[in-house]
Design an enzyme around this catalytic site. Sequence first.
Site, PDB file in Angstrom:
ATOM      1  N   ASP A 289      -1.229   3.479 -11.148  1.00 27.67           N
ATOM      2  CA  ASP A 289       0.143   2.942 -11.027  1.00 27.67           C
ATOM      3  C   ASP A 289       0.486   3.213  -9.662  1.00 27.67           C
ATOM      4  OD1 ASP A 289       2.171   1.230 -11.422  1.00 27.67           O
ATOM      5  OD2 ASP A 289       2.530   2.087 -13.429  1.00 27.67           O
ATOM      6  N   ALA A 290       1.637   2.588  -9.320  1.00 23.11           N
ATOM      7  CA  ALA A 290       1.976   2.743  -7.765  1.00 23.11           C
ATOM      8  C   ALA A 290       2.139   4.419  -7.662  1.00 23.11           C
ATOM      9  CB  ALA A 290       3.348   2.065  -7.492  1.00 23.11           C
TER      10      ALA A 290
END
Length: 735
Positions: A289-290
Amino acid sequence: MSLTAEQSAKVESILSQMTLEEKIGQMNLEAPSIVGGFDVSFEELIEMTADGRISAGEFKRIMETASRDYHEDDIRAGRVGAMMVDDPRKNNELQKVAVEESRLGIPLLIGFDVIHGLRSVYPIAIAEAGTFDEKLFEETARVAARESRAYGINWNFAPMIDVARDARWGRVSEGPGEDPYLAACFARAKIRGLQNNTKGREYFVAACLKHYAAYGACESGRDYNTTSMSVSQLHNVYLPPFKAAVEEGAATVMTAFNDLNGVPCTVNPYILRHILKECYGLQGFVVSDANGIRECVAHGIAENSMDAGEQAVNAGLDMDMGTHIYKDYLGQAVQTGKISIEAVDEAVRRILTVKVWLGLFENPFVPEESIAAFEDELPEKHVGKVLEAAEKSIVLLKNENQILPLNRRQKISLVGTLAESAEEVCGAWAMSWKAQDCVSILEGMKNAGANVTYYPCGGPEGDINEEEIQRACVNGEVVVAVVGELKNMTGEASSKANIELPGQQRKMLEKLLAFGKPIVTVLMNGRPLALQWEAEHLPVIVEAWQLGIQMGNAVAAVLLGDKNPEGKLASSFPAVSGQCPIYYNHPSTGRPGSNSKFTSRYLDAPFDSLYPFGYGLSYTTFVYEKLELEENPESVKVAVTVKNTGNMDGNESIQVYIQDVTGSLVRPVKELKGFKKVFLAVGDECKVKVDIKKQELGFYNNEGTYLLEDGLFRIYAGGNSRDCLCEEINIKFTL
């Protein structure tokens, strides 16, 4: 997702030609960088908007004056494997750079968050899951896939399939609720809808399961927080949707932000290499994820970014979202032996596998006619499917004195600022809708020909207007009050300790009640709310969630009786916030909750939910009779007779639960194991049959071993998890 022998050979051929830098480039996912327009970083700009230091309007102005760096030079040099962009013509430009100007011409994966529709936004997942309609789950995903490919998006960061039992967590809105069985059915259907229509490149995308794993169990419902649990709980509750989706062929998986038992999911070899790749057999790849890799430094498990990157690759994380850590450090890590070239090759092979399967080498671009088809009016077929999903997702919680359905000719006072707001209907993580497509509840009531007058009166924020409240009650024969949450009150980074109606909305409802007019309360929200006061005082409560672009038309259809409500709750509703987490399928305890003092209860709140999982009323009534069980070598056949004893045709979702009465581990008091939706005309009855496979009656122990144990089982059938018929049966797994 699988490749032919020819396609597999193509992957190996490309891999054999790649330099180390090009391989690492495939492991790098970029987003456009913001250049100019403001004197702080884009990340700080987002933070300033979130905490109110600048308004949404100011943010929009800044973004309009800023320019974007799409990393064309890095794409040209083979240092980018994937991008996050939702502009179809820009996507074609970037693909052209990748295919025609890079050495090997490897096309880009174009990924984007399409959680519940791209432009044709359909209901948030917690609402749609309550339709108990697997065909619908699949069909709405097909709409999302079709529109995504028209935008040049070939990789959807969806479905979000976190099991979530704590309504304080904002991201509960994005997932299919509290039950692992329903979530697994939802996950399989979404994979079929996103990936299986491969008759043409324009019909399918690569799905991305998120967030892996146990993110929905974050402690105290606080986003990004720690998660700790036994191996048995992990396998029995939080992993089933991911296992089901990978078995269905899911192409990719996204790791969760949380640590799991002390090891962040981003660098967790047990869940990535062992469970996901070795046990479940994922054929595609895993993406962070980011900023997930860099956050491992903040977690305290990595000394620095290089260390975090090395741990991530060795754990089985194939692609880095947005940190550049792989791009900056992996070459050095391979040269020093911290990471083997075989580990890099495995990651790149998986990424290329997805690209080849998608047909990107043959068709990297979006035809102009495909783009044009979605620029103006949405296809009627898409809008119709969104409307169907919205109508089916609405849950009738209370209908005292049969106030609903309303007569469209009576004077209806529509109250609450949410009723008029078209921009709030889509909910969290809907990013590509157009205002022209969104139908507010006010507009929907007018479209349906209702005799309606709108009075703002108040909403989730700000003061209430008592003069408007008085006018609404004096002028209307019935008052429809739309209350709930703004879309930014749920979703990522929107956890709440108090999940009662925000602002002065309860006070507004009290003022409305004082006039003695019938009050219909419509909830517009992204999470289960604590509704003890509302349930005690309000005669009608309709849970309408955030239903997407057709919300207004769907709500009007239900309120006016053009559509009989059929939605059920995919998550239990607490009476008060302090009951969270609360869920129906809790383990049996030695002292089950009761009114006696020395039992598992609260002194100041009910021990049970206000509205249980699976609950939902109708304008008609359904009666359950004659629960019958039959065992055979492969399954337990369950049959129950359901009658429509009311005055309106309707759909009912029949739910079948089991309880393993005695096991080698404490088992839940109930577990959903099957459901079937049936239509019954007035006066009709039918014998509904549900087969429960014996293989699904087992559980994982704390060594991660799946067990099937002979013994007594209770089988339940009913319209929700609380109100059920029950029969017992002794089951043997070796007949």
